[in-house]
Design an enzyme around this catalytic site. Sequence first.
Site, short mmCIF file in Angstrom:
data_model
loop_
_atom_site.label_atom_id
_atom_site.label_comp_id
_atom_site.label_asym_id
_atom_site.label_seq_id
_atom_site.Cartn_x
_atom_site.Cartn_y
_atom_site.Cartn_z
N GLU A 69 0.66 -1.31 -0.07
CA GLU A 69 0.03 0.09 -0.12
C GLU A 69 0.64 1.23 -0.11
O GLU A 69 0.42 2.42 -0.57
CB GLU A 69 -0.88 -0.08 1.08
CG GLU A 69 -2.05 -0.99 1.03
CD GLU A 69 -1.75 -2.35 1.70
OE1 GLU A 69 -2.80 -3.18 1.91
OE2 GLU A 69 -0.55 -2.49 2.22
N PHE A 131 -12.44 -6.80 13.51
CA PHE A 131 -11.18 -7.45 12.47
C PHE A 131 -10.79 -6.28 11.44
O PHE A 131 -11.67 -5.78 10.75
CB PHE A 131 -11.71 -8.63 11.91
CG PHE A 131 -10.70 -9.20 10.93
CD1 PHE A 131 -9.54 -9.50 11.50
CD2 PHE A 131 -10.77 -9.25 9.51
CE1 PHE A 131 -8.41 -10.17 10.61
CE2 PHE A 131 -9.86 -9.48 8.69
CZ PHE A 131 -8.65 -9.97 9.31
N MET A 493 24.14 9.16 3.93
CA MET A 493 23.94 10.27 4.52
C MET A 493 24.45 10.29 6.04
O MET A 493 24.88 11.20 6.65
CB MET A 493 22.45 10.96 4.24
CG MET A 493 22.49 12.61 4.69
SD MET A 493 23.49 13.46 4.04
CE MET A 493 22.81 14.00 2.36
#
Length: 592
Positions: A69, A131, A493
């Site tokens: 996602e 749920f 970095m």
Amino acid sequence: MKMDTATNSTSITDAGAKAEPMKGCDILVKALEREGVDVVFAYPGGASMELHQALTRTNKIRTILPRFEQGGGFMAHGYSRATGRPGVCMATSGPGATNLVTCIADAFMDSIPLIAITGQVYQEFIGKSAFQETDFFGMTLPIVKHSFLVLNKEELPMIVKKAFIIAQSGRPGPVVIDIPKDVQIAQYEPDWPDEVEIPGLPEIPLAKDHELSAVLELLEKSKQPVLYTGGGILSSHAEEEVKEFAETTGIPAASTLMGLGTVDPDHPQGLYWFGMHGSVAGNWAVCDSDLLICAGARFDDRITGLVKKFAPNATIVHIDIDRSEHGKNKKAHYPVHSDVKYALKRMTELAKKDSFKKPDLTEWIGQIKDWKEEYPFHYEKGKHLTQQEAIDVLYQETQGDAIITTGVGQHQMWAAQFYKFKKPRTYISSLGLGTMGFGYPAAIGAKVAFPEKQVIDIDGDGSFLMNVQELATAKIEKIGAKILLLNNQHLGMVVQWEDKFYEGVRGHTILCDPENMGSPDNEEAIYPNFIEIARGFGVPARRVIKREDLREGIQEMLNTEGPFLLEVVVPHTDHVMPMIPQGKSAKEILVK
């Protein structure tokens, strides 16, 4: 769109009559079609299955299935950054929705219009720990322009329209639409409203002439002015207005990374970008300015360094559509609440009148020219290939005509230094939130928006690995986004800061086996094997170690149809310079 000044709200005329009964999920898809949506990045689940079924019934919207996602959210972000239009992502309830939180926060920090649609459990289960239930409405409130929880099915068409208005109006940003499953399956006759009222939605502020004339009066008297532009220039599509204002008045201009592409680095008045790793000329010009006109930027800490030493002798003008930014980080002597496109255009018109006396900035431009010549972005060619050289050759081979996305880290800064951006919306990076894993999903989204353009993710091994699964999306969906993977096997970095400020002590920043570290001289120990990983997804890949193979490798990447991963093995010892240490001023910038 028309503005209703009497009610201080926005009305949208969208003629339409009542239709035949439809399921809520189909109404959502129809509402998206009516907003001109042509692609949705969506991952299904139990609470959003109905929405996905409805998406199979449209021939106007392409649905792209990410493999995570978060990847889908960043694809929508990349699509939006490349086009200027809202990107749309979708997930199921619970963990699907929470996996979008980082993407939403990222869009909020960088003021990107994003529509995040999530499925929710049946209303009867909300608040009962059902749920895959989370209070997504509540948890996203601090990081959105607005969150909608659709409790009344009849309001769904109106909510979708409101969401798109809010996401794009004023200072853009993300909007969440959380839709319970009973709303998705309910059948009813949708009412497509002729007008949508959004009480409290502010009108677009337009600066008064006397405010802008006062700014021009300051400019007339200044000896060392600078125009400082940010992402608000892109949000308001004011690139041409910036150019015309600068050329009309003679003022030199510098941008933030969010505004990259609005200031031509080769123009005599161009200072390119400034900030922690920006140009010396840009940083020193801003620091020494006697008048700083900020347009569509927010004085964030990566720009200002030590705030009290930021442009300490300058009169500061701050033009911004968001009044809350005035004085938030740096006091503005002349706050101007206005759309920046209008303000710059109108100031240019006023400056073209005989009453405006263009300041003589010959000496100031000469000083800037000297700084630019003395302290250009540069790198040394040593025994091994460097990230800077790889980016430089990519720029040469594309002739600067590509959309570049990045992950977060050293490569992100070097991309901005050595790939000269002369067009807006061609540098797409996570800047406010600084989210690793952003680069390749964003490249996929940008490539979907502009399939005819070269889109390349310049990434680091640490950042790329965080969303490496989206190689599958690119392969299956036939999306030709490329990856230039600069592999130093470290969190570069953070390593740089360890070297500068922690005596080189490695605080878990080595990504390979520290006792058998791969390098350009020890190819066998390079870990993980990104070539095998890419090929496992069906994506062609190549590794480059020697300088004589670099250009050919980049050409192969660019000329290959479909996605391609080019790994360039580089040392981990290089540092991004210039650098303003945290808490220091521009005058304390490190150049080596």
